[in-house]
Design a protein around this motif. Structure first.
Motif, PDB file in Angstrom:
ATOM      1  N   GLN A  88       0.823  -1.057  -0.236  1.00 52.09           N
ATOM      2  CA  GLN A  88      -0.011   0.081  -0.042  1.00 52.09           C
ATOM      3  C   GLN A  88       0.772   1.273   0.089  1.00 52.09           C
ATOM      4  OE1 GLN A  88      -3.008  -0.003  -0.783  1.00 52.09           O
ATOM      5  NE2 GLN A  88      -2.765  -2.294  -0.798  1.00 52.09           N
ATOM      6  N   ARG A  89       2.046   1.200   0.727  1.00 54.88           N
ATOM      7  CA  ARG A  89       3.008   2.288   0.885  1.00 54.88           C
ATOM      8  C   ARG A  89       3.328   2.745  -0.658  1.00 54.88           C
ATOM      9  NH1 ARG A  89       8.255   2.879   4.650  1.00 54.88           N
ATOM     10  NH2 ARG A  89       8.893   5.062   4.105  1.00 54.88           N
ATOM     11  N   ALA A  90       3.801   1.548  -1.301  1.00 50.29           N
ATOM     12  CA  ALA A  90       4.310   1.618  -2.648  1.00 50.29           C
ATOM     13  C   ALA A  90       3.295   2.049  -3.639  1.00 50.29           C
ATOM     14  CB  ALA A  90       5.189   0.220  -3.255  1.00 50.29           C
ATOM     15  N   PHE A  91       2.176   1.617  -3.498  1.00 48.65           N
ATOM     16  CA  PHE A  91       1.162   2.081  -4.456  1.00 48.65           C
ATOM     17  C   PHE A  91       0.761   3.499  -4.483  1.00 48.65           C
ATOM     18  CE2 PHE A  91      -0.576  -2.415  -4.600  1.00 48.65           C
ATOM     19  CZ  PHE A  91      -0.072  -2.887  -5.376  1.00 48.65           C
ATOM     20  N   ALA A  92       0.647   3.918  -2.982  1.00 48.44           N
ATOM     21  CA  ALA A  92       0.719   5.444  -2.818  1.00 48.44           C
ATOM     22  C   ALA A  92       1.664   6.189  -3.788  1.00 48.44           C
ATOM     23  CB  ALA A  92       0.845   5.605  -1.356  1.00 48.44           C
ATOM     24  N   TYR A  93       2.673   5.983  -3.568  1.00 49.70           N
ATOM     25  CA  TYR A  93       3.883   6.809  -4.271  1.00 49.70           C
ATOM     26  C   TYR A  93       3.798   6.410  -5.749  1.00 49.70           C
ATOM     27  CZ  TYR A  93       6.559   7.955  -0.216  1.00 49.70           C
ATOM     28  OH  TYR A  93       6.635   8.688   1.167  1.00 49.70           O
ATOM     29  N   LEU A  94       3.219   5.357  -6.583  1.00 48.94           N
ATOM     30  CA  LEU A  94       2.801   5.008  -7.672  1.00 48.94           C
ATOM     31  C   LEU A  94       1.915   5.936  -8.268  1.00 48.94           C
ATOM     32  CD1 LEU A  94       3.438   1.050  -8.192  1.00 48.94           C
ATOM     33  CD2 LEU A  94       4.873   3.078  -9.039  1.00 48.94           C
ATOM     34  N   ASP A  95       0.902   5.980  -7.354  1.00 44.34           N
ATOM     35  CA  ASP A  95      -0.413   6.805  -7.661  1.00 44.34           C
ATOM     36  C   ASP A  95       0.125   8.312  -7.584  1.00 44.34           C
ATOM     37  OD1 ASP A  95      -1.795   4.689  -7.918  1.00 44.34           O
ATOM     38  OD2 ASP A  95      -2.605   4.829  -5.662  1.00 44.34           O
ATOM     39  N   GLN A  96       1.004   8.801  -7.209  1.00 43.55           N
ATOM     40  CA  GLN A  96       1.596   9.850  -7.286  1.00 43.55           C
ATOM     41  C   GLN A  96       2.589  10.172  -8.438  1.00 43.55           C
ATOM     42  OE1 GLN A  96       3.521  11.227  -3.543  1.00 43.55           O
ATOM     43  NE2 GLN A  96       1.527  10.305  -2.284  1.00 43.55           N
ATOM     44  N   ASP A 126       9.232   1.795 -16.003  1.00 44.04           N
ATOM     45  CA  ASP A 126       7.916   0.890 -16.010  1.00 44.04           C
ATOM     46  C   ASP A 126       7.064   1.051 -14.963  1.00 44.04           C
ATOM     47  OD1 ASP A 126       5.779  -0.945 -16.988  1.00 44.04           O
ATOM     48  OD2 ASP A 126       7.206  -2.431 -17.665  1.00 44.04           O
ATOM     49  N   ALA A 127       6.226   1.610 -14.839  1.00 40.37           N
ATOM     50  CA  ALA A 127       5.382   1.814 -13.475  1.00 40.37           C
ATOM     51  C   ALA A 127       4.190   0.900 -13.679  1.00 40.37           C
ATOM     52  CB  ALA A 127       4.681   3.375 -13.405  1.00 40.37           C
ATOM     53  N   LEU A 128       3.771   0.650 -14.797  1.00 39.42           N
ATOM     54  CA  LEU A 128       2.645  -0.494 -14.805  1.00 39.42           C
ATOM     55  C   LEU A 128       3.346  -1.923 -14.569  1.00 39.42           C
ATOM     56  CD1 LEU A 128       0.628   0.439 -17.929  1.00 39.42           C
ATOM     57  CD2 LEU A 128      -0.019   0.394 -15.661  1.00 39.42           C
ATOM     58  N   GLY A 129       4.532  -2.326 -15.110  1.00 38.89           N
ATOM     59  CA  GLY A 129       4.970  -3.328 -14.645  1.00 38.89           C
ATOM     60  C   GLY A 129       5.598  -3.501 -13.091  1.00 38.89           C
ATOM     61  N   TRP A 130       5.865  -2.245 -12.503  1.00 36.40           N
ATOM     62  CA  TRP A 130       6.062  -2.268 -11.215  1.00 36.40           C
ATOM     63  C   TRP A 130       4.781  -2.567 -10.499  1.00 36.40           C
ATOM     64  CZ3 TRP A 130       8.835  -2.718  -6.935  1.00 36.40           C
ATOM     65  CH2 TRP A 130      10.401  -2.417  -6.941  1.00 36.40           C
ATOM     66  N   ARG A 131       3.862  -2.009 -10.676  1.00 35.69           N
ATOM     67  CA  ARG A 131       2.528  -2.369 -10.282  1.00 35.69           C
ATOM     68  C   ARG A 131       1.990  -3.584 -10.290  1.00 35.69           C
ATOM     69  NH1 ARG A 131      -1.451   1.038  -8.231  1.00 35.69           N
ATOM     70  NH2 ARG A 131      -0.552   2.804  -9.123  1.00 35.69           N
ATOM     71  N   ALA A 132       2.181  -4.342 -11.318  1.00 36.64           N
ATOM     72  CA  ALA A 132       2.197  -5.747 -11.415  1.00 36.64           C
ATOM     73  C   ALA A 132       2.878  -6.731 -10.698  1.00 36.64           C
ATOM     74  CB  ALA A 132       2.020  -6.119 -12.990  1.00 36.64           C
ATOM     75  N   LEU A 133       4.207  -6.390 -10.412  1.00 34.33           N
ATOM     76  CA  LEU A 133       5.004  -7.071  -9.676  1.00 34.33           C
ATOM     77  C   LEU A 133       4.552  -6.945  -8.336  1.00 34.33           C
ATOM     78  CD1 LEU A 133       7.965  -8.337  -9.419  1.00 34.33           C
ATOM     79  CD2 LEU A 133       8.878  -6.004  -8.655  1.00 34.33           C
ATOM     80  N   ILE A 134       4.359  -5.756  -7.737  1.00 35.03           N
ATOM     81  CA  ILE A 134       3.909  -5.498  -6.413  1.00 35.03           C
ATOM     82  C   ILE A 134       2.622  -6.471  -6.162  1.00 35.03           C
ATOM     83  CG2 ILE A 134       3.013  -3.764  -4.821  1.00 35.03           C
ATOM     84  CD1 ILE A 134       5.200  -1.807  -6.056  1.00 35.03           C
ATOM     85  N   GLU A 135       1.502  -6.102  -7.132  1.00 32.10           N
ATOM     86  CA  GLU A 135       0.338  -6.883  -6.943  1.00 32.10           C
ATOM     87  C   GLU A 135       0.612  -8.428  -6.734  1.00 32.10           C
ATOM     88  OE1 GLU A 135      -2.046  -5.322 -10.196  1.00 32.10           O
ATOM     89  OE2 GLU A 135      -2.682  -3.459  -9.199  1.00 32.10           O
ATOM     90  N   GLY A 136       1.525  -8.844  -7.614  1.00 32.24           N
ATOM     91  CA  GLY A 136       1.686 -10.475  -7.728  1.00 32.24           C
ATOM     92  C   GLY A 136       2.298 -10.913  -6.558  1.00 32.24           C
ATOM     93  N   LEU A 137       2.832 -10.006  -5.365  1.00 39.21           N
ATOM     94  CA  LEU A 137       3.786 -10.501  -4.366  1.00 39.21           C
ATOM     95  C   LEU A 137       2.694 -11.144  -3.037  1.00 39.21           C
ATOM     96  CD1 LEU A 137       6.611  -8.248  -4.340  1.00 39.21           C
ATOM     97  CD2 LEU A 137       6.807 -10.632  -5.028  1.00 39.21           C
ATOM     98  N   ARG A 138       2.860 -12.039  -2.615  1.00 32.17           N
ATOM     99  CA  ARG A 138       2.288 -12.478  -1.279  1.00 32.17           C
ATOM    100  C   ARG A 138       3.101 -12.646  -0.094  1.00 32.17           C
ATOM    101  NH1 ARG A 138      -1.457 -10.809  -3.551  1.00 32.17           N
ATOM    102  NH2 ARG A 138      -2.705 -11.634  -5.208  1.00 32.17           N
TER     103      ARG A 138
END
Length: 78
Positions: free
Chosen positions: A20-28, A66-78
């Motif tokens: 969530q912290r990383a997504f907040a920065y990606l959203d910015q 590649d922000a979209l690639g980063w978002r996908a990487l983060i989303e896929g982590l468990r």
């Protein structure tokens, strides 16, 4: 991140907090800060440390901006 949160929080909640912290920065629009903090936060706990192949992928995505690639990487982590 506060030390007590790192050690007292269950792994799944800790990973979600890092995401969530990383997504907040990606959203910015701040990919560099999102990537840097995410990797650093995950590597604080031995049970969350990124495997070598994901660390290399994350570096490649960052170098390509590649922000979209980063978002996908983060989303896929468990």
């Amino acid at each position: 991140m506060e030390r007590s949160l790192v050690t007292d929080m269950p792994r799944d909640k800790y990973v979600e907090r890092c995401k969530q912290r990383a997504f907040a920065y990606l959203d910015q629009g701040d990919l560099k800060k999102a990537a840097t903090l995410f990797v650093a936060d995950m590597n604080v706990r031995p049970d969350c440390e990124l495997p070598h192949h994901l660390a290399m992928l994350s570096l490649s995505l960052l170098m390509r901006d590649d922000a979209l690639g980063w978002r996908a990487l983060i989303e896929g982590l468990r």
